[in-house]
Design a protein around this motif. Structure first.
Motif, mmCIF file in Angstrom:
data_model
loop_
_atom_site.group_PDB
_atom_site.id
_atom_site.type_symbol
_atom_site.label_atom_id
_atom_site.label_comp_id
_atom_site.label_asym_id
_atom_site.label_seq_id
_atom_site.Cartn_x
_atom_site.Cartn_y
_atom_site.Cartn_z
ATOM 1 N N PHE A 96 0.838 -1.198 0.000
ATOM 2 C CA PHE A 96 0.000 0.000 0.000
ATOM 3 C C PHE A 96 0.874 1.250 0.000
ATOM 4 C CE2 PHE A 96 -4.415 -1.374 1.024
ATOM 5 C CZ PHE A 96 -4.202 -2.744 1.063
ATOM 6 N N ARG A 97 0.605 2.164 -0.949
ATOM 7 C CA ARG A 97 1.192 3.500 -0.903
ATOM 8 C C ARG A 97 0.024 4.460 -0.692
ATOM 9 N NH1 ARG A 97 4.117 0.714 -4.635
ATOM 10 N NH2 ARG A 97 6.404 0.841 -4.483
ATOM 11 N N LEU A 98 0.072 5.247 0.363
ATOM 12 C CA LEU A 98 -1.106 6.002 0.781
ATOM 13 C C LEU A 98 -1.172 7.400 0.186
ATOM 14 C CD1 LEU A 98 -1.314 4.948 4.534
ATOM 15 C CD2 LEU A 98 -2.376 3.899 2.533
ATOM 16 N N ASP A 99 -0.015 7.917 -0.259
ATOM 17 C CA ASP A 99 -0.043 9.312 -0.709
ATOM 18 C C ASP A 99 0.890 9.477 -1.902
ATOM 19 O OD1 ASP A 99 -0.346 12.001 -0.956
ATOM 20 O OD2 ASP A 99 0.867 12.525 0.812
ATOM 21 N N VAL A 100 0.390 9.097 -3.083
ATOM 22 C CA VAL A 100 1.238 9.170 -4.281
ATOM 23 C C VAL A 100 0.800 10.354 -5.144
ATOM 24 C CG1 VAL A 100 1.867 7.994 -6.422
ATOM 25 C CG2 VAL A 100 1.659 6.685 -4.277
ATOM 26 N N ARG A 101 1.816 11.211 -5.541
ATOM 27 C CA ARG A 101 1.508 12.336 -6.427
ATOM 28 C C ARG A 101 2.006 11.957 -7.812
ATOM 29 N NH1 ARG A 101 -1.287 16.332 -3.235
ATOM 30 N NH2 ARG A 101 -0.980 15.358 -1.218
ATOM 31 N N LEU A 102 1.229 12.185 -8.820
ATOM 32 C CA LEU A 102 1.644 11.849 -10.187
ATOM 33 C C LEU A 102 1.837 13.153 -10.957
ATOM 34 C CD1 LEU A 102 -0.734 8.802 -10.740
ATOM 35 C CD2 LEU A 102 1.732 8.786 -10.281
ATOM 36 N N PRO A 103 2.840 13.208 -11.848
ATOM 37 C CA PRO A 103 3.232 14.444 -12.523
ATOM 38 C C PRO A 103 2.059 15.114 -13.248
ATOM 39 C CG PRO A 103 4.706 12.639 -13.101
ATOM 40 C CD PRO A 103 3.665 12.057 -12.244
ATOM 41 N N PHE A 104 1.158 14.281 -13.835
ATOM 42 C CA PHE A 104 0.091 14.911 -14.633
ATOM 43 C C PHE A 104 -1.068 15.407 -13.767
ATOM 44 C CE2 PHE A 104 -0.203 10.301 -14.677
ATOM 45 C CZ PHE A 104 -1.442 10.072 -14.118
ATOM 46 N N ALA A 105 -1.080 15.091 -12.435
ATOM 47 C CA ALA A 105 -2.118 15.626 -11.540
ATOM 48 C C ALA A 105 -1.489 15.909 -10.182
ATOM 49 C CB ALA A 105 -3.274 14.622 -11.412
ATOM 50 N N PRO A 106 -0.599 16.898 -10.130
ATOM 51 C CA PRO A 106 0.212 17.087 -8.927
ATOM 52 C C PRO A 106 -0.621 17.457 -7.685
ATOM 53 C CG PRO A 106 0.585 18.864 -10.503
ATOM 54 C CD PRO A 106 -0.285 17.876 -11.177
ATOM 55 N N ALA A 107 -1.830 17.974 -7.855
ATOM 56 C CA ALA A 107 -2.615 18.400 -6.694
ATOM 57 C C ALA A 107 -3.381 17.238 -6.051
ATOM 58 C CB ALA A 107 -3.597 19.492 -7.119
ATOM 59 N N THR A 108 -3.423 16.081 -6.733
ATOM 60 C CA THR A 108 -4.243 14.978 -6.235
ATOM 61 C C THR A 108 -3.378 13.898 -5.592
ATOM 62 O OG1 THR A 108 -5.716 15.413 -8.076
ATOM 63 C CG2 THR A 108 -6.079 13.361 -6.881
ATOM 64 N N HIS A 159 -8.267 6.599 -7.171
ATOM 65 C CA HIS A 159 -8.625 7.954 -6.731
ATOM 66 C C HIS A 159 -9.230 7.832 -5.339
ATOM 67 C CE1 HIS A 159 -10.510 11.839 -6.421
ATOM 68 N NE2 HIS A 159 -9.913 12.231 -7.558
ATOM 69 N N LYS A 160 -8.697 8.593 -4.370
ATOM 70 C CA LYS A 160 -9.122 8.401 -2.978
ATOM 71 C C LYS A 160 -10.587 8.760 -2.730
ATOM 72 C CE LYS A 160 -4.849 8.801 -0.403
ATOM 73 N NZ LYS A 160 -4.167 9.601 0.627
ATOM 74 N N GLY A 161 -11.127 9.558 -3.622
ATOM 75 C CA GLY A 161 -12.526 9.953 -3.385
ATOM 76 C C GLY A 161 -13.516 8.834 -3.674
ATOM 77 N N LEU A 162 -13.104 7.867 -4.517
ATOM 78 C CA LEU A 162 -14.077 6.875 -4.991
ATOM 79 C C LEU A 162 -14.661 5.956 -3.916
ATOM 80 C CD1 LEU A 162 -13.166 5.663 -8.590
ATOM 81 C CD2 LEU A 162 -15.153 6.951 -7.789
#
Ligand code: G
Ligand code: G
Ligand code: MN
Length: 526
Positions: free
Chosen positions: A132-144, A159-162
């Motif tokens: 489990f990785r709990l907080d991954v930022r991806l270059p194409f959506a840096p705010a999520t 997506h954590k909201g789902l």
């Protein structure tokens, strides 16, 4: 306190209770209902979030299994990339699927131009090697912040909201999912206290109140994940307010109806003595006469005068209701006086034609304890031309409990040829020794014992004992309330000579009593 003060105070207390009771009950019920439904609702939110998490886990497992099956060692073949794209499109909870090498997604369903995506180290592993990785930022959506779950060299980006995309009635409901093994939060929204998770323990569901929050936590039966929902308790008070708004008026109305009923009854009770006085003034009383028969011959040998009260509206008030009130209010002697006047009027001249007949008059304890009563009864004897054994007074055991008090009246009356009966025998507390000290003539067995003849009730065994006792005291017996031939036969066989009851005749006006006697009694009376 006086009797009436006690009555007023207890009436008011009863009325207050009658109003407050239903309202309090309504509120208690409303509170219970509010907690119950708010708990059910919050629990449903938690279960919804858990269901979404389980569906996510299922989709990841299926996708990884498909990829592992298609994998031939090449790290990013066009086939694998194509499969990843198809799986991604088919999986509603998965944002992207990629192949992982050294904590980096080297190719994915996002296509070649997404390049390689560094993930960083896993935060923890559970569920059979899922990382489990709990907080991954991806270059194409840096705010999520994404949740990335890696298994068997493949990774799913979530997506954590789902998983917590649960529709709630209020915006301030906390929702979250967490790992069972270490209580790490996977996804969450709203105010959340990680200490809550410990309260789940080993159970599959827990519900509790933490200060101003109603917390519900559920555990998956299939994965090492759980979900929680917490609603502010203001929603309970809000529901309580709504339900109370509905129930309190109902409780108020019910309480008022009760209170009015209580007050009405109490006022009737309080007013009864005044109404009895008025009834005496307005001559609302009359007498009915019930025949006494000789069980051996069937002939009518006497009658008992029973008071009847007809109110101006025609309503009849039963003596067992107003006689006790008259006794308590000190009015019974005036009632007895009226009974004697009525009997004198009814039976004037009667005994000249019926020498062997006796007329019974009921006396209360107060009558029996007042020497003037003897004079009143002897007045009736004069008015009706009664000779010896033509008049009988009946008093219950209560009148005889203190023989010294009753002695003067009983002795005077018996000396003047008036018969004395102890009435309703077996229902009071007269002891044998008390009765032995008084010379009496008749014992009337209470209706309750006669009623039980031929039944299995214990009282049915009492009748023979009462008969024996009466014999020992040299008293003649009159059985009351005889309604059946079986009862009459049983009493006759025991040697009981006299009886009263519906079998022989109901209480009737004096004119009818005379009419029946002259027409040959029995047949006419029934
Ligand atoms: O049939 P009835 O409902 O009348 O009798 C009910 C009760 O009232 C009986 O116990 C009877 O003894 C009593 N009772 C009837 N008339 C009188 C009466 O004139 N004076 C007294 N003290 N009691 C009576
Ligand atoms: O004074 P005493 O308690 O005996 O009054 C007799 C009472 O019993 C009166 O209420 C009278 O109306 C009632 N009564 C008289 N005969 C019968 C009867 O055969 N059956 C019933 N149920 N009541 C009776
Ligand atoms: Mn009686």
């Amino acid at each position: 306190m006086t009797r009436s003060r006690v009555a007023v105070v207890s009436t008011l207390a009863a009325a207050a209770l009658a109003v407050a009771g239903p309202i309090a009950l309504a509120l208690i019920l409303a509170r219970r209902e509010a907690i119950r439904s708010e708990t059910a609702r919050t629990l449903a939110y938690a279960q919804d979030a858990l269901g979404r998490s389980e569906a996510t886990a299922d989709q990841i497992l299926q996708a990884v299994a498909a990829l592992v099956a298609a994998d031939h060692g090449e790290s990013c073949s066009p086939q694998i990339e194509g499969l990843m794209r198809r799986l991604d499109v088919a999986s509603s909870y998965i944002q992207a699927i990629g192949r992982v090498r050294n904590d980096t997604i080297v190719c994915s369903s996002l296509g070649k131009d997404a390049g390689s995506l560094p993930l960083g180290p896993v935060d923890f592993s559970q569920d059979g090697g899922a990382g489990f990785r709990l907080d991954v930022r991806l270059p194409f959506a840096p705010a999520t912040s994404f949740l990335v779950i890696e298994k068997d060299g493949f990774a799913a980006v979530i997506h954590k909201g789902l998983p917590i995309d649960v529709t709630t009635l209020r915006p301030d409901v906390t929702l979250g999912t967490f790992a069972i093994s270490n209580h790490r939060i996977l996804t969450a929204r709203g105010r959340l206290d990680v200490d809550w998770l410990r309260r789940l323990g080993d159970s599959s569901v827990t519900v509790f109140l933490d200060r101003d929050r109603l917390v519900t936590i559920v555990r998956s039966g299939r994965f090492l994940i759980g979900a929680l929902a917490a609603a502010p308790t203001t929603s309970i008070s809000e529901r309580l307010r709504q339900t109370a708004l509905l129930l309190v008026p109902v409780g108020l109305v019910a309480g008022l109806i009760l209170a009015v009923a209580v007050l009405h009854l109490a006022r009737q009770q309080l007013a009864m003595p005044a109404v009895i006085r008025a009834a005496l003034r307005r001559e609302e009383y009359s007498l009915a006469y019930q025949p006494t028969v000789d069980l051996r011959t069937g002939r009518w040998v006497g009658a008992e005068a029973l008071i009847r009260w007809r109110r101006p509206g025609g309503e009849m008030v039963r003596p067992d209701l107003f006689i006790p009130v008259a006794e308590d209010a000190g009015l019974i002697q005036r009632v007895t006086e009226r009974v004697l006047e009525l009997a004198a009027r009814d039976a004037a001249g009667f005994f000249a034609r019926h020498r062997e007949f006796h007329l019974g008059i009921n006396l209360s304890a107060a009558d029996l304890h007042d020497p003037r009563t003897a004079e009143l009864v002897l007045g009736l004897a004069r008015a009706t031309g009664a000779g010896p054994r033509n008049l009988m007074i009946e008093a219950t055991e209560r009148g005889f409990t203190d023989p010294r008090l009753a002695e003067q009246v009983v002795t005077t009356l018996r000396a003047n040829g008036v018969l004395v009966a102890i009435d309703d025998f077996g229902t009071g507390y007269a002891s044998l020794s008390q009765l032995e000290n008084l010379a009496l003539d008749y014992l009337k067995i209470d209706r309750a014992f006669v009623e039980s003849i031929g039944t299995t009730a214990v009282t049915s065994e009492v009748v023979p004992h009462i008969v024996d006792m009466a014999r020992a005291l040299h008293l003649e017996i009159i059985a009351e309330g005889v309604e059946t031939e079986v009862q009459a036969g049983f009493l006759r066989d025991l040697g009981v000579h006299y009886a009263q009851g519906y079998l022989f005749g109901r209480p009737m006006p004096f004119a009818r009593l005379v009419e029946c006697m002259e027409a040959g009694e029995v047949a006419a009376a029934r």
